[in-house]
Scaffold this motif. Sequence first.
Motif, PDB file in Angstrom:
ATOM      1  N   LYS A  89       0.845  -1.202   0.000  1.00 34.07           N
ATOM      2  CA  LYS A  89       0.000   0.000   0.000  1.00 34.07           C
ATOM      3  C   LYS A  89       0.880   1.250   0.000  1.00 34.07           C
ATOM      4  CE  LYS A  89      -4.027   2.026   0.474  1.00 34.07           C
ATOM      5  NZ  LYS A  89      -4.993   2.055  -0.590  1.00 34.07           N
ATOM      6  N   VAL A  90       1.956   1.221   0.773  1.00 33.85           N
ATOM      7  CA  VAL A  90       2.869   2.355   0.845  1.00 33.85           C
ATOM      8  C   VAL A  90       3.489   2.623  -0.521  1.00 33.85           C
ATOM      9  CG1 VAL A  90       5.053   3.160   1.831  1.00 33.85           C
ATOM     10  CG2 VAL A  90       3.342   2.096   3.305  1.00 33.85           C
ATOM     11  N   GLN A  91       3.910   1.571  -1.200  1.00 35.91           N
ATOM     12  CA  GLN A  91       4.520   1.737  -2.523  1.00 35.91           C
ATOM     13  C   GLN A  91       3.518   2.313  -3.525  1.00 35.91           C
ATOM     14  OE1 GLN A  91       6.430  -1.930  -3.718  1.00 35.91           O
ATOM     15  NE2 GLN A  91       7.473  -2.099  -1.749  1.00 35.91           N
ATOM     16  N   GLU A  92       2.280   1.870  -3.462  1.00 34.20           N
ATOM     17  CA  GLU A  92       1.242   2.399  -4.351  1.00 34.20           C
ATOM     18  C   GLU A  92       1.039   3.894  -4.124  1.00 34.20           C
ATOM     19  OE1 GLU A  92      -2.424   0.266  -3.912  1.00 34.20           O
ATOM     20  OE2 GLU A  92      -1.446  -1.671  -4.194  1.00 34.20           O
ATOM     21  N   LEU A  93       0.943   4.282  -2.846  1.00 38.46           N
ATOM     22  CA  LEU A  93       0.736   5.690  -2.519  1.00 38.46           C
ATOM     23  C   LEU A  93       1.955   6.529  -2.892  1.00 38.46           C
ATOM     24  CD1 LEU A  93      -1.000   5.166   0.922  1.00 38.46           C
ATOM     25  CD2 LEU A  93      -2.081   6.037  -1.156  1.00 38.46           C
ATOM     26  N   ALA A  94       3.136   5.978  -2.688  1.00 45.13           N
ATOM     27  CA  ALA A  94       4.374   6.690  -3.026  1.00 45.13           C
ATOM     28  C   ALA A  94       4.464   6.919  -4.534  1.00 45.13           C
ATOM     29  CB  ALA A  94       5.580   5.918  -2.525  1.00 45.13           C
ATOM     30  N   ARG A  95       4.073   5.929  -5.285  1.00 47.32           N
ATOM     31  CA  ARG A  95       4.111   6.046  -6.743  1.00 47.32           C
ATOM     32  C   ARG A  95       3.205   7.191  -7.215  1.00 47.32           C
ATOM     33  NH1 ARG A  95       1.839   1.201  -9.101  1.00 47.32           N
ATOM     34  NH2 ARG A  95       3.394   0.202  -7.798  1.00 47.32           N
ATOM     35  N   LYS A  96       2.062   7.345  -6.558  1.00 47.61           N
ATOM     36  CA  LYS A  96       1.124   8.404  -6.954  1.00 47.61           C
ATOM     37  C   LYS A  96       1.705   9.800  -6.773  1.00 47.61           C
ATOM     38  CE  LYS A  96      -3.125   5.844  -6.119  1.00 47.61           C
ATOM     39  NZ  LYS A  96      -4.357   5.751  -5.312  1.00 47.61           N
ATOM     40  N   GLN A  99      15.856   0.356   9.009  1.00 48.60           N
ATOM     41  CA  GLN A  99      15.286  -0.997   8.915  1.00 48.60           C
ATOM     42  C   GLN A  99      13.769  -0.964   9.021  1.00 48.60           C
ATOM     43  OE1 GLN A  99      17.486  -2.919  12.076  1.00 48.60           O
ATOM     44  NE2 GLN A  99      18.660  -4.090  10.570  1.00 48.60           N
ATOM     45  N   THR A 100      13.259  -0.204   9.964  1.00 45.56           N
ATOM     46  CA  THR A 100      11.810  -0.118  10.138  1.00 45.56           C
ATOM     47  C   THR A 100      11.167   0.576   8.943  1.00 45.56           C
ATOM     48  OG1 THR A 100      12.037  -0.127  12.544  1.00 45.56           O
ATOM     49  CG2 THR A 100       9.964   0.713  11.644  1.00 45.56           C
ATOM     50  N   ALA A 101      11.794   1.621   8.437  1.00 43.78           N
ATOM     51  CA  ALA A 101      11.261   2.320   7.273  1.00 43.78           C
ATOM     52  C   ALA A 101      11.171   1.370   6.075  1.00 43.78           C
ATOM     53  CB  ALA A 101      12.125   3.529   6.934  1.00 43.78           C
ATOM     54  N   LEU A 102      12.183   0.537   5.896  1.00 41.72           N
ATOM     55  CA  LEU A 102      12.160  -0.418   4.790  1.00 41.72           C
ATOM     56  C   LEU A 102      11.088  -1.484   4.984  1.00 41.72           C
ATOM     57  CD1 LEU A 102      15.969  -0.782   4.083  1.00 41.72           C
ATOM     58  CD2 LEU A 102      14.241   0.231   2.576  1.00 41.72           C
ATOM     59  N   LYS A 103      10.863  -1.900   6.222  1.00 42.26           N
ATOM     60  CA  LYS A 103       9.790  -2.863   6.495  1.00 42.26           C
ATOM     61  C   LYS A 103       8.432  -2.252   6.149  1.00 42.26           C
ATOM     62  CE  LYS A 103      12.137  -5.372  10.171  1.00 42.26           C
ATOM     63  NZ  LYS A 103      12.149  -5.663  11.607  1.00 42.26           N
ATOM     64  N   GLU A 155      13.021  10.523   4.383  1.00 46.24           N
ATOM     65  CA  GLU A 155      12.009  11.291   5.115  1.00 46.24           C
ATOM     66  C   GLU A 155      11.637  10.605   6.434  1.00 46.24           C
ATOM     67  OE1 GLU A 155      10.750  14.350   4.582  1.00 46.24           O
ATOM     68  OE2 GLU A 155      12.205  14.490   2.951  1.00 46.24           O
ATOM     69  N   MET A 156      11.572   9.286   6.419  1.00 45.16           N
ATOM     70  CA  MET A 156      11.271   8.552   7.656  1.00 45.16           C
ATOM     71  C   MET A 156      12.408   8.728   8.663  1.00 45.16           C
ATOM     72  SD  MET A 156       8.271   7.155   7.506  1.00 45.16           S
ATOM     73  CE  MET A 156       8.246   5.762   8.627  1.00 45.16           C
ATOM     74  N   ARG A 157      13.648   8.715   8.195  1.00 46.53           N
ATOM     75  CA  ARG A 157      14.808   8.913   9.078  1.00 46.53           C
ATOM     76  C   ARG A 157      14.764  10.308   9.704  1.00 46.53           C
ATOM     77  NH1 ARG A 157      17.724   6.304  11.418  1.00 46.53           N
ATOM     78  NH2 ARG A 157      19.755   7.044  10.826  1.00 46.53           N
ATOM     79  N   SER A 178       5.107  10.290  -6.630  1.00 44.27           N
ATOM     80  CA  SER A 178       6.478  10.225  -7.167  1.00 44.27           C
ATOM     81  C   SER A 178       7.562  10.254  -6.085  1.00 44.27           C
ATOM     82  CB  SER A 178       6.715  11.353  -8.161  1.00 44.27           C
ATOM     83  OG  SER A 178       5.801  11.275  -9.226  1.00 44.27           O
ATOM     84  N   ILE A 179       7.406   9.409  -5.080  1.00 44.38           N
ATOM     85  CA  ILE A 179       8.430   9.264  -4.043  1.00 44.38           C
ATOM     86  C   ILE A 179       9.140   7.931  -4.252  1.00 44.38           C
ATOM     87  CG2 ILE A 179       8.828   8.904  -1.576  1.00 44.38           C
ATOM     88  CD1 ILE A 179       6.698  10.863  -0.947  1.00 44.38           C
ATOM     89  N   THR A 180      10.456   7.961  -4.311  1.00 46.22           N
ATOM     90  CA  THR A 180      11.241   6.732  -4.445  1.00 46.22           C
ATOM     91  C   THR A 180      11.477   6.127  -3.074  1.00 46.22           C
ATOM     92  OG1 THR A 180      13.377   7.836  -4.185  1.00 46.22           O
ATOM     93  CG2 THR A 180      12.462   7.705  -6.441  1.00 46.22           C
ATOM     94  N   VAL A 181      11.953   4.904  -3.050  1.00 45.07           N
ATOM     95  CA  VAL A 181      12.259   4.244  -1.787  1.00 45.07           C
ATOM     96  C   VAL A 181      13.313   5.041  -1.014  1.00 45.07           C
ATOM     97  CG1 VAL A 181      13.970   2.664  -2.784  1.00 45.07           C
ATOM     98  CG2 VAL A 181      12.833   2.050  -0.658  1.00 45.07           C
ATOM     99  N   ASP A 182      14.306   5.574  -1.709  1.00 39.16           N
ATOM    100  CA  ASP A 182      15.345   6.359  -1.032  1.00 39.16           C
ATOM    101  C   ASP A 182      14.774   7.631  -0.410  1.00 39.16           C
ATOM    102  OD1 ASP A 182      17.337   4.522  -1.683  1.00 39.16           O
ATOM    103  OD2 ASP A 182      17.793   5.526  -3.582  1.00 39.16           O
TER     104      ASP A 182
END
Length: 74
Positions: free
Chosen positions: A4-11, A31-35, A22-24, A13-17
């Motif tokens: 769900k997070v990846q879907e929302l990020a794509r909308k 580790q938690t952000a990646l989970k 931003e979570m950091r 335009s936020i990459t995993v990095d």
Amino acid sequence: MCSKVQELARKISITVDDFVGEMRKRGCSEQTALKIWRGVYEEFTDFNDNDIYLSNLRKAADVLKVTTGTLLPR
């Protein structure tokens, strides 16, 4: 399959990095952000599982500019 997070990020335009960065900034470990990015929290029995607390989901919701409830599995 995307989380769900990846879907929302794509909308928005936020990459995993960008998401992890931003979570950091909000005090979440990498580790938690990646989970959260991978959607591990979507299959839980307790929010204490895998160090994913509701407060970290609130941070993710803030990064993605959605409500926390949007991230919770139905």
